[in-house]
Design an enzyme around this catalytic site. Structure first.
Site, short mmCIF file in Angstrom:
data_model
loop_
_atom_site.label_atom_id
_atom_site.label_comp_id
_atom_site.label_asym_id
_atom_site.label_seq_id
_atom_site.Cartn_x
_atom_site.Cartn_y
_atom_site.Cartn_z
N GLN A 160 1.16 -1.06 0.39
CA GLN A 160 0.25 0.02 -0.16
C GLN A 160 1.04 1.21 -0.38
O GLN A 160 0.25 2.64 -0.28
CB GLN A 160 -0.79 -0.22 1.32
CG GLN A 160 -1.87 -1.34 1.37
CD GLN A 160 -2.42 -1.53 2.47
OE1 GLN A 160 -3.71 -0.75 3.21
NE2 GLN A 160 -1.11 -1.93 3.82
N SER A 206 -2.41 -1.02 10.05
CA SER A 206 -3.78 -0.93 10.70
C SER A 206 -5.27 -1.87 10.53
O SER A 206 -5.48 -1.50 10.96
CB SER A 206 -4.25 0.39 10.51
OG SER A 206 -4.51 1.45 9.78
N GLU A 223 0.86 -3.58 17.13
CA GLU A 223 -0.14 -4.35 18.25
C GLU A 223 -0.87 -4.62 17.31
O GLU A 223 -0.35 -4.43 16.23
CB GLU A 223 -0.37 -2.11 18.45
CG GLU A 223 -0.62 -1.65 17.93
CD GLU A 223 -0.44 0.70 18.40
OE1 GLU A 223 -0.17 0.27 19.30
OE2 GLU A 223 -1.04 0.85 17.88
N HIS A 275 -1.29 1.04 -4.42
CA HIS A 275 -1.83 2.67 -3.88
C HIS A 275 -1.01 3.39 -5.30
O HIS A 275 -1.21 4.54 -4.77
CB HIS A 275 -1.66 3.11 -3.02
CG HIS A 275 -2.69 2.56 -1.84
ND1 HIS A 275 -2.81 2.54 -0.96
CD2 HIS A 275 -3.68 1.28 -2.45
CE1 HIS A 275 -4.07 1.49 0.33
NE2 HIS A 275 -4.51 1.32 -1.08
N1 APR Z 1 6.89 -2.06 12.71
C1 APR Z 1 5.92 -2.60 12.55
N2 APR Z 1 3.89 -1.97 12.57
C2 APR Z 1 4.43 -0.35 12.76
C3 APR Z 1 5.49 0.65 13.40
C4 APR Z 1 6.29 -0.35 13.06
N3 APR Z 1 7.68 -0.14 13.52
N4 APR Z 1 5.03 1.29 12.69
C5 APR Z 1 3.81 1.60 13.02
N5 APR Z 1 3.50 0.37 13.02
C6 APR Z 1 1.99 -0.04 12.11
C7 APR Z 1 0.41 0.25 13.52
O1 APR Z 1 0.03 0.11 14.46
C8 APR Z 1 -0.19 0.42 12.66
O2 APR Z 1 -1.27 -0.66 12.26
O3 APR Z 1 2.07 0.04 11.23
C9 APR Z 1 0.39 0.56 11.17
C10 APR Z 1 0.09 1.45 9.98
O4 APR Z 1 -0.87 1.72 9.92
P1 APR Z 1 -2.15 3.41 8.56
O5 APR Z 1 -0.84 4.74 8.98
O6 APR Z 1 -3.25 2.88 8.87
O7 APR Z 1 -0.88 2.74 7.76
P2 APR Z 1 -1.77 1.74 6.31
O8 APR Z 1 -2.02 0.70 6.94
O9 APR Z 1 -0.92 1.04 5.64
O10 APR Z 1 -2.71 2.77 5.67
C11 APR Z 1 -3.07 1.98 4.48
O11 APR Z 1 -4.63 4.22 4.05
O12 APR Z 1 -4.06 7.29 3.97
C12 APR Z 1 -3.91 5.28 3.40
O13 APR Z 1 -3.13 5.17 0.84
C13 APR Z 1 -2.95 5.76 1.99
O14 APR Z 1 -1.66 3.43 1.80
C14 APR Z 1 -2.60 3.78 2.87
C15 APR Z 1 -3.29 2.83 3.67
#
Ligand code: APR
Length: 232
Positions: free
Chosen positions: A89, A174, A200, A106
């Site tokens: 993503q 997430s 988490e 994406h």
């Molecule tokens: N190691 C592992 N996991 C991590 C770390 C880390 N160091 N830091 C953060 N995380 C986890 C968080 O716990 C969370 O579950 O990464 C996840 C980030 O979630 P989001 O910020 O929602 O990112 P993502 O899931 O990639 O979002 C999906 O949403 O906004 C749109 O297009 C955008 O591609 C993105 C999509």
């Protein structure tokens, strides 16, 4: 498990490379309104604001380096005896920088798209609404990324990979944005084992059989090591 592995990665994979996630504390969506910078309507309203948002992320991503998790996934893809499909993503180029092949559902910060003639080219570091498209010369350029309300790329291929996967792993996402958040259910339906790797528990943790909690740069290499023990 010796079969085909499908991996979905999210912003958490690149967090330890210094790139922000979206929904963590101080995440990107706490600093910018996604309606203004990540929707076609926002782009139509203020293309300069949107280009400015992606220019800053493109410049930052170009300075970032892959972390141990990106390198471990590239090693797995090279050494595993069955296919390893990485669907991301993320719009940064860190998987490729680590030597992996990846499906960008994406889009990519490094890509530019003309919304008049659909021409694609390598994006310059900074884009502006006045840039002429290299093909049709219209000032109709946009980042080649998928915005909310648009259809993610390569979905047919991704669904086909999920339907014949033996193991599905979600790393650093997430699970709040579909269709990606629904991939675990499709893979489980096809009989795949499922593993979630995250800092988490998430909204979709209940859909996974197994979990490995911790920072990706530590947990992903350990997981790959459990599949591909180094000789000796
Ligand atoms: N190691 C592992 N996991 C991590 C770390 C880390 N160091 N830091 C953060 N995380 C986890 C968080 O716990 C969370 O579950 O990464 C996840 C980030 O979630 P989001 O910020 O929602 O990112 P993502 O899931 O990639 O979002 C999906 O949403 O906004 C749109 O297009 C955008 O591609 C993105 C999509």
């Amino acid at each position: 498990m010796t079969g085909k592995i499908v991996i979905l990665t999210g912003a958490g994979l690149s967090a330890e490379s210094g790139l922000g996630t979206f929904r963590d504390k101080d995440g990107i969506w706490t600093q910018h309104s996604l309606e203004d910078v990540a929707t076609p309507e926002g782009f139509a309203r203020d293309p300069a604001l949107v280009h400015g948002f992606y220019n800053a992320r493109r410049v930052q991503a170009a300075k970032a380096s892959p972390n141990a998790a990106h390198h471990a996934l590239a090693r797995l893809q090279q050494e595993w005896k069955a296919p390893v499909v990485i669907v991301t993503q993320n719009v940064d180029g860190l998987h490729e920088a680590a030597g992996a092949e990846v499906v960008h559902m994406h889009g990519r910060l490094a890509g530019a798209l003309c919304h008049r003639c659909a021409h694609r080219w390598d994006a310059p570091p900074e884009m502006s609404p006045d840039d002429p498209c290299p093909a049709c010369r219209q000032p109709a350029t946009r980042p080649d990324v998928v915005w909310f309300g648009e259809v993610p790329y390569h979905m047919e291929a991704i669904v086909a990979h999920l339907s014949d996967s033996d193991l599905f792993v979600a790393i650093g996402t997430s699970g709040q944005v579909y269709p990606a958040a629904g991939f675990v259910a499709e893979a489980a339906q096809a009989g795949a084992e499922t593993l979630e790797i995250n800092l988490e528990r998430t909204d979709i943790s209940g859909a996974f059989e197994a979990h490995r909690l911790g920072p990706a740069s530590e947990v992903v290499p350990a997981w790959v090591e459990s599949l591909l023990p180094r000789d000796g």
